[in-house]
Enzyme design. Sequence first.
Site, short mmCIF file in Angstrom:
data_model
loop_
_atom_site.label_atom_id
_atom_site.label_comp_id
_atom_site.label_asym_id
_atom_site.label_seq_id
_atom_site.Cartn_x
_atom_site.Cartn_y
_atom_site.Cartn_z
N SER A 133 0.72 -1.27 0.12
CA SER A 133 -0.11 -0.09 0.05
C SER A 133 0.81 1.17 -0.09
CB SER A 133 -0.98 0.02 1.08
OG SER A 133 -0.23 0.10 2.38
N LYS A 149 1.55 4.19 6.90
CA LYS A 149 0.68 5.14 5.89
C LYS A 149 1.49 6.54 6.06
CE LYS A 149 -2.21 2.05 5.31
NZ LYS A 149 -2.43 1.07 3.90
#
Length: 250
Positions: free
Chosen positions: A50, A91
């Site tokens: 991701s 993230k």
Amino acid sequence: MSRTQRTDEGRGRLGSTLSSIAVALGCVLFLGGFVWGAVLYQPYTVPTGSMAPTIGSGDRVLAQRIDGDEVRRGDVVVFKQKTWGDLPMVKRVVGIGGDRIACCEKGKLTVNGKEIAEPYLPEDKFAASGIPATTVPKGRLFLLGDERSGSLDSTVHLDDGQNGSVPRDAVQGRVDAVAWPMDRFGMLARPEGFAELPGGVSDPGPLRMLVIAVVAGMVLVLGGGAYGPLAKRLGRRRGGSGARETASVG
């Protein structure tokens, strides 16, 4: 004893002293760098793609242990949020408390109306897809993966009551570098697209200095340790040459 012999002995004692100092200093730098690095940094393995291409699936990263209040826009952070699965996740912070996040006019993420340049995104990808204008609650962070099309990030949690954000105290560390695999080894680039916003971006951590200290320590230890055997070998060669010269004169 000849003057030449006395000079060689003096040089030998000086060399031995300098060698010992080099080894001692090298040990301090080498061990100190490792110990201090272990105190400041925590390794993590990233399980998904991701954050590609910045961080790939299976990459081993080094995250500096920091307090959540130190987080700035653009930081790549390791955090754990119970409502997101209660597992460490990696993230990028794109918004902090009070920011107005939206996407995507001309394919650009906007923060408080400012378009953000994001060169770390995959080529030919929009900055994000379908983020309605969203205000980040105070004391919280809005996070996105760099691979926006396949990241389970704040965009998936927009309806959870906190506009997809996580509290600052959920942050466990700020990623400074990819440590493994070696072909991806290196420091993360600074997110300059956020630099002009209030608060700027984070300063680099001390990881680069710690690596230099460890490498320098290793060089000093190896160099200092190698001096003794080399000096003895050179001394034997000189001794053998002197003996032959004496024999030829006699």
